[in-house]
Design an enzyme around this catalytic site. Structure first.
Site, short mmCIF file in Angstrom:
data_model
loop_
_atom_site.label_atom_id
_atom_site.label_comp_id
_atom_site.label_asym_id
_atom_site.label_seq_id
_atom_site.Cartn_x
_atom_site.Cartn_y
_atom_site.Cartn_z
N GLY A 1 -16.16 -6.18 -2.59
CA GLY A 1 -15.57 -5.65 -3.72
C GLY A 1 -15.33 -6.43 -4.98
CB ALA A 2 -17.96 -9.24 -5.64
N GLY B 1 -14.79 -5.54 -8.64
CA GLY B 1 -13.45 -4.83 -8.78
C GLY B 1 -12.42 -5.66 -9.63
CD GLN B 2 -7.56 -3.58 -11.36
OE1 GLN B 2 -7.09 -4.04 -12.24
NE2 GLN B 2 -6.65 -2.82 -10.41
CG ASN C 1 -11.42 3.40 2.02
OD1 ASN C 1 -12.60 3.29 1.23
ND2 ASN C 1 -10.46 3.87 1.16
CD GLN D 1 -17.09 -4.34 4.42
OE1 GLN D 1 -15.99 -4.90 4.51
NE2 GLN D 1 -17.66 -3.97 3.33
N GLY E 1 -8.17 -4.29 1.28
CA GLY E 1 -8.68 -2.88 0.73
C GLY E 1 -7.89 -1.99 1.48
CG ASP F 1 3.78 -5.13 0.30
OD1 ASP F 1 3.60 -4.43 -0.63
OD2 ASP F 1 2.86 -5.18 0.84
CG HIS G 1 0.12 -2.73 1.46
ND1 HIS G 1 0.76 -3.22 0.59
CD2 HIS G 1 -0.95 -2.08 0.74
CE1 HIS G 1 0.48 -3.36 -0.60
NE2 HIS G 1 -0.66 -2.31 -0.58
#
Ligand code: NAX
Length: 327
Positions: free
Chosen positions: A11-12, A14-15, A105, A112, A130, A159, A187
């Site tokens: 996810g490199a 991404g934010q 997902n 992975q 993720g 959390d 989560h």
């Protein structure tokens, strides 16, 4: 010069990674004398963004950043890695059912998990961020046939940190004085932030706080819904705080929890507290010499037991919803 530590980050583009990558390269996780090699992964549509991030990393001239690669192939990104941050996943789009998101997902984490099993070092530590993080962790772990389940954990630390911060503000005691917070379960908004075991400078929380209405009606829902509140206020989901929590999580896993304290991690249940074995669930854990262990024998009152059960039941439902990915 120390041997570099190889870290894969998915996810490199991404934010969250826009904060995490720079902190990793700066030495915030492994210290000022530990070189790192960053192995970035994203999907083809985000490849250009990822390459832009790579350029910025280069432009920081971080002395500890010995090398970096960017790839769209998990096996390439996971080759010989010591640590993995699995952050990339697809956000829920308009009209998408939760079940569809879980399945989509879940497919990413199946692939992975296999790639990690094939390519990573046997001692690799894998943190799944993720969403749905706990169930994605379960899937990745299931498909990593040649790795131990203990190589995997899921992120509940944001959390945990949110719960500590809310409590510190309420009782006006510094954060460093608070220990033994736990966020049980998933989560998700079903999670149970549990301050009943917290110590403040070594004293039980009950000496500082005797306000059950605040705990049940303000503290618990505020922490449960904090992610949504950030989206509502910032217009974007938590990113820098998530990156910070990921670093905290991996730091404690590697270097150990402080004496007398514990942290929350999503780890495979061993059946403790009636939570079905194998579910990837938020637990209080102590880390020592690179291993985590669930804290046992905490006395839970009826309120806590009910809250924890509601959350693990949700995890069990998620597991059921992705059962086709767990065969
Ligand atoms: P972004 O949407 O900004 O970035 C996600 C990145 O992942 C994108 O660049 C996308 O192309 C990439 N991606 C998608 N599929 C991929 C795949 N198969 N392989 C590699 N990369 C892939 O999301 P961001 O804000 O960075 O959040 C990332 C994930 O963290 C989301 O699932 C989010 O829900 C989750 N979070 C989890 C938290 C936790 O405490 N466990 C807290 C923060 C965050 O909400």
């Amino acid at each position: 010069m120390k041997k570099p530590v190889r870290i894969a980050i998915t996810g490199a583009g991404g934010q969250i990674c826009y904060s995490l990558l720079f902190r990793l390269a700066h030495g915030d996780l492994l210290g000022p004398d530990q070189p790192v090699i960053l192995q970035l992964l994203d999907i083809p549509v985000a490849e250009q963004t990822m390459r832009g991030v790579l350029m910025e990393l280069e432009d920081c001239a971080f002395p500890l950043l010995q090398d970096m690669t960017a790839s769209t192939d998990p096996e390439t990104a996971f080759r010989d890695i010591d640590l993995a941050f699995l952050i990339g996943s697809r956000p829920r789009s308009k009209g998408m059912e939760r079940r569809d998101l879980l399945a989509f997902n879940g497919g990413i984490f199946k692939e992975q998990g296999r790639a990690l099993s094939n390519m990573a070092q046997r001692h690799v530590k894998v943190l799944v961020v993720g969403n749905p993080a706990n169930t994605n962790g379960l899937i990745a772990r299931h498909h990593a046939h040649d790795l131990s389940p203990d190589n995997f954990s899921s992120m509940m630390r944001l959390d945990h940190n949110r719960a500590l911060a809310q409590l510190s503000l309420k009782i006006r005691q510094p954060l460093h004085s608070l220990t033994r917070m736990t966020v049980w379960g998933n989560h998700s908004p079903s999670q149970f932030p549990d301050l009943s075991q917290v110590h403040v400078s070594g004293q039980p929380i009950q000496h500082f706080l005797d306000d059950h209405d605040w705990i049940e009606q303000t503290f618990v829902p505020t922490v449960q819904k904090r992610g949504a509140a950030v989206i509502e206020t910032r217009g974007l989901s938590s990113a820098a705080s998530a990156a910070n929590a990921a670093l905290n999580h991996m730091h404690d896993w590697l270097h150990g929890t402080a004496e007398g304290d514990w942290v929350t991690m999503g780890v495979p249940s061993d059946g403790s507290y009636g939570i079905p074995e194998g579910l990837m669930c938020g637990f209080p854990v102590i880390c020592h010499q690179g291993h985590y262990q669930i804290v046992k024998n905490i006395e839970l009152n009826q309120f806590s037991r009910t809250m924890i059960e509601a959350s693990w039941r949700e995890l069990a439902e998620e597991k059921q919803a992705v059962s086709s990915l767990l065969t």
